[in-house]
Design a protein around this motif. Structure first.
Motif, PDB file in Angstrom:
ATOM      1  N   VAL A 178       0.834  -1.196   0.000  1.00 52.52           N
ATOM      2  CA  VAL A 178       0.000   0.000   0.000  1.00 52.52           C
ATOM      3  C   VAL A 178       0.874   1.254   0.000  1.00 52.52           C
ATOM      4  CG1 VAL A 178      -1.667   1.324   1.333  1.00 52.52           C
ATOM      5  CG2 VAL A 178      -1.943  -1.136   1.090  1.00 52.52           C
ATOM      6  N   SER A 179       1.940   1.237   0.820  1.00 50.71           N
ATOM      7  CA  SER A 179       2.829   2.386   0.885  1.00 50.71           C
ATOM      8  C   SER A 179       3.500   2.641  -0.453  1.00 50.71           C
ATOM      9  CB  SER A 179       3.884   2.160   1.974  1.00 50.71           C
ATOM     10  OG  SER A 179       4.834   3.206   1.997  1.00 50.71           O
ATOM     11  N   LEU A 180       3.950   1.579  -1.105  1.00 50.39           N
ATOM     12  CA  LEU A 180       4.592   1.741  -2.408  1.00 50.39           C
ATOM     13  C   LEU A 180       3.608   2.260  -3.452  1.00 50.39           C
ATOM     14  CD1 LEU A 180       6.817  -1.473  -2.527  1.00 50.39           C
ATOM     15  CD2 LEU A 180       7.525   0.874  -2.042  1.00 50.39           C
ATOM     16  N   ARG A 181       2.380   1.751  -3.396  1.00 52.10           N
ATOM     17  CA  ARG A 181       1.372   2.237  -4.339  1.00 52.10           C
ATOM     18  C   ARG A 181       1.056   3.709  -4.091  1.00 52.10           C
ATOM     19  NH1 ARG A 181      -3.161  -2.611  -4.777  1.00 52.10           N
ATOM     20  NH2 ARG A 181      -1.818  -4.150  -5.806  1.00 52.10           N
ATOM     21  N   GLU A 182       0.963   4.074  -2.818  1.00 53.08           N
ATOM     22  CA  GLU A 182       0.697   5.473  -2.493  1.00 53.08           C
ATOM     23  C   GLU A 182       1.860   6.359  -2.921  1.00 53.08           C
ATOM     24  OE1 GLU A 182      -1.219   8.833  -1.056  1.00 53.08           O
ATOM     25  OE2 GLU A 182      -1.960   6.812  -1.498  1.00 53.08           O
ATOM     26  N   ARG A 183       3.081   5.834  -2.708  1.00 54.01           N
ATOM     27  CA  ARG A 183       4.245   6.613  -3.131  1.00 54.01           C
ATOM     28  C   ARG A 183       4.272   6.788  -4.644  1.00 54.01           C
ATOM     29  NH1 ARG A 183       9.793   4.478  -0.812  1.00 54.01           N
ATOM     30  NH2 ARG A 183       8.512   4.801   1.063  1.00 54.01           N
ATOM     31  N   ALA A 184       3.939   5.718  -5.367  1.00 53.53           N
ATOM     32  CA  ALA A 184       3.886   5.822  -6.829  1.00 53.53           C
ATOM     33  C   ALA A 184       2.805   6.800  -7.272  1.00 53.53           C
ATOM     34  CB  ALA A 184       3.640   4.438  -7.439  1.00 53.53           C
ATOM     35  N   ARG A 185       1.640   6.731  -6.604  1.00 55.62           N
ATOM     36  CA  ARG A 185       0.573   7.671  -6.950  1.00 55.62           C
ATOM     37  C   ARG A 185       0.994   9.102  -6.662  1.00 55.62           C
ATOM     38  NH1 ARG A 185      -3.059  10.686  -4.838  1.00 55.62           N
ATOM     39  NH2 ARG A 185      -2.315  10.190  -2.743  1.00 55.62           N
ATOM     40  N   ARG A 186       1.679   9.305  -5.515  1.00 61.86           N
ATOM     41  CA  ARG A 186       2.134  10.648  -5.169  1.00 61.86           C
ATOM     42  C   ARG A 186       3.177  11.146  -6.169  1.00 61.86           C
ATOM     43  NH1 ARG A 186       4.105   9.570  -0.584  1.00 61.86           N
ATOM     44  NH2 ARG A 186       2.148   9.701   0.541  1.00 61.86           N
ATOM     45  N   ALA A 187       4.082  10.220  -6.577  1.00 61.70           N
ATOM     46  CA  ALA A 187       5.086  10.615  -7.562  1.00 61.70           C
ATOM     47  C   ALA A 187       4.437  10.987  -8.892  1.00 61.70           C
ATOM     48  CB  ALA A 187       6.088   9.473  -7.765  1.00 61.70           C
ATOM     49  N   GLU A 188       3.411  10.238  -9.265  1.00 64.48           N
ATOM     50  CA  GLU A 188       2.702  10.556 -10.509  1.00 64.48           C
ATOM     51  C   GLU A 188       2.005  11.910 -10.410  1.00 64.48           C
ATOM     52  OE1 GLU A 188      -0.727   8.585 -13.427  1.00 64.48           O
ATOM     53  OE2 GLU A 188      -0.082   7.564 -11.596  1.00 64.48           O
ATOM     54  N   THR A 189       1.413  12.171  -9.239  1.00 62.69           N
ATOM     55  CA  THR A 189       0.758  13.464  -9.042  1.00 62.69           C
ATOM     56  C   THR A 189       1.769  14.600  -9.097  1.00 62.69           C
ATOM     57  OG1 THR A 189      -0.936  12.415  -7.668  1.00 62.69           O
ATOM     58  CG2 THR A 189      -0.687  14.801  -7.482  1.00 62.69           C
ATOM     59  N   GLU A 190       2.927  14.400  -8.454  1.00 63.21           N
ATOM     60  CA  GLU A 190       3.955  15.437  -8.480  1.00 63.21           C
ATOM     61  C   GLU A 190       4.479  15.644  -9.897  1.00 63.21           C
ATOM     62  OE1 GLU A 190       6.862  14.140  -5.712  1.00 63.21           O
ATOM     63  OE2 GLU A 190       5.677  14.646  -3.931  1.00 63.21           O
ATOM     64  N   ALA A 191       4.608  14.548 -10.661  1.00 55.04           N
ATOM     65  CA  ALA A 191       5.045  14.696 -12.049  1.00 55.04           C
ATOM     66  C   ALA A 191       4.031  15.494 -12.856  1.00 55.04           C
ATOM     67  CB  ALA A 191       5.267  13.318 -12.673  1.00 55.04           C
ATOM     68  N   ASP A 192       2.746  15.230 -12.612  1.00 61.57           N
ATOM     69  CA  ASP A 192       1.710  16.004 -13.309  1.00 61.57           C
ATOM     70  C   ASP A 192       1.777  17.481 -12.929  1.00 61.57           C
ATOM     71  OD1 ASP A 192       0.831  13.691 -14.502  1.00 61.57           O
ATOM     72  OD2 ASP A 192      -0.776  13.330 -13.055  1.00 61.57           O
ATOM     73  N   LEU A 193       2.019  17.753 -11.632  1.00 57.36           N
ATOM     74  CA  LEU A 193       2.129  19.142 -11.190  1.00 57.36           C
ATOM     75  C   LEU A 193       3.336  19.827 -11.815  1.00 57.36           C
ATOM     76  CD1 LEU A 193       1.220  18.827  -7.391  1.00 57.36           C
ATOM     77  CD2 LEU A 193      -0.195  19.746  -9.231  1.00 57.36           C
ATOM     78  N   ARG A 194       4.469  19.083 -11.883  1.00 61.27           N
ATOM     79  CA  ARG A 194       5.651  19.669 -12.512  1.00 61.27           C
ATOM     80  C   ARG A 194       5.402  19.953 -13.990  1.00 61.27           C
ATOM     81  NH1 ARG A 194       8.436  15.906  -9.186  1.00 61.27           N
ATOM     82  NH2 ARG A 194       8.493  14.417 -10.913  1.00 61.27           N
TER      83      ARG A 194
END
Length: 409
Positions: A178-194
């Protein structure tokens, strides 16, 4: 972590579908994996129960006791099908039942494992301690003649520790997933923001370029068209020169607009620095800008104190050029006929300073529409370059724009 928080964190395939509060419309239908796991748990509990039933039958227990043990074991195995809905209550009941009916021991082990996977450690520790105490009571109430009390206690302790340890391992692994999935989702969100921020910066850079490039040309066109309008009796030579400036300015504005549109259509995005595929002005081209303004009828004095303009970094020179261009454009719009002074000074390590100053117009000037976006754009340009920008009226009623830009040694 509460039950509901953990229910939210678990992946859908691992989550407990019938936790308290998730009944009714929130209940998840059993998947194929759920059926496989539940059938395997039932068969495991039934196998352990059959071994325990064979043992209780071989030590001379009355038939009615053996029958009740088997009945309790069968009911305990069947009860495992609701372990997802009431994990704590079922584990507690099976601990009590297994204390007097050894055949229910297998079902109790499965219920304890499921409880460890789906509930916090505090609850698990209480139920596990109760199961260990129940095993010790069972060793007293229903002793096995072939096994000593000490051996039975040690075996019960080892089994409980193994079940709890395995359940905690499974729980930790699921939480890690779950933590890895959340981290991946957060990284994807940050990439979208960038990416969104990069697009915004690109749009701002293009807007600045379009304003700086087109405003200069269109102001020339507007000023000379206005002169023709207000002086219809001007000498033919002046009318011809103004018409020529209008024609050239319109042509240059159209060409600049094509260049900007070409940048927008290019596959490589603008990174906000202004480095695109078309030639960019530098400090060395400032003389041409001043000459163009003079040809348009402006009185411009250039005080260029940089001995080697080519040594100025391209980005710094481009920003200085745009600042001078906007200053000349504003002077042409708001102080026509006034003499404009452009001063450029600086050295490596000290920075580059560019100033455009004009006195108050000698006559009343018709109102020229303007939004102030040019000065805002210059402020942003200088700030992004690590410099500073100032503008304002002088004591005599004139206007001054000045910028300092860093120049690395």
């Amino acid at each position: 972590m509460t039950d509901q928080e953990y229910r939210w964190l678990l992946p859908s395939a691992m989550a407990d579908p019938d936790l308290p509060g998730d009944r009714g419309g929130g209940r998840r239908r059993r998947t194929a994996r759920d059926w496989i796991v539940d059938i395997a748990a039932f068969l495991f509990a039934a196998g352990i129960g059959l071994l325990a039933a064979d043992t209780t039958g071989s030590v001379g227990n009355p038939d009615v006791v053996v029958f009740l043990d088997q009945l309790a074991g069968a009911a305990a195995c069947c009860a495992l099908w609701v372990r997802r809905r009431w994990p704590v209550g079922l584990a507690v009941v099976l601990v009590v039942v297994s204390t007097v009916a050894p055949v229910a021991g297998g079902a109790m082990i499965v219920a304890l494992f499921s409880l460890t996977v789906h509930r916090p450690f505090k609850t698990v520790a209480v139920v596990a301690s109760a199961s260990l105490a129940g095993a010790l009571v069972q060793a007293v109430l229903r002793p096995d003649p072939t096994v000593s009390f000490r051996a039975s206690a040690v075996a019960s302790l080892v089994i409980v520790l193994l079940v709890v340890g395995w359940g905690m391992f499974v729980r930790s692994r699921r939480q890690l997933v779950v933590s890895l999935r959340e981290r991946a989702r957060r990284a994807e969100t940050e990439a979208d923001l960038r990416a969104e921020q990069a697009q915004r910066l690109a749009r701002e850079a293009i807007a600045r370029e379009m304003h700086d490039v087109l405003a200069h040309r269109l102001t020339l066109l507007s000023v000379h068209a206005g002169a023709l309008e207000f002086r219809p009796d001007a000498p033919p030579a002046e009318v011809a020169r103004a018409a020529g400036v209008i024609r050239d300015s319109a042509h240059e504005a159209l060409q600049d607009l094509r260049d900007v549109i070409g940048v927008l259509r290019a596959p490589a995005p603008v990174d906000g620095s202004g480095d695109d595929n078309r030639p960019q002005p530098t400090l060395a081209t400032l003389d041409a800008l001043v000459a163009e303004s003079r040809e348009a009828g402006m009185k411009v004095t250039l005080d260029h104190r940089i001995d080697r303009p080519a040594d100025v970094p391209a980005a710094t020179g481009r920003n200085a050029y745009r600042i001078a261009q906007e200053g000349l454009t504003n002077a042409r719009k708001h102080a026509p006929g006034a003499e404009v002074t452009v001063t450029v000074t600086g050295a490596p390590g000290d920075g580059l300073t560019i100033e455009v100053r004009n006195p108050a117009p000698g006559r009343e000037v018709p109102a020229v529409p303007g939004s102030g976006q040019g000065l805002i754009g210059l402020t942003e340009r200088a700030t992004l370059a690590g410099g500073r920008f100032e503008h304002g009226f002088t004591p005599g009623g004139g206007f001054r724009v000045s910028a300092w830009l860093p120049w690395a040694p």
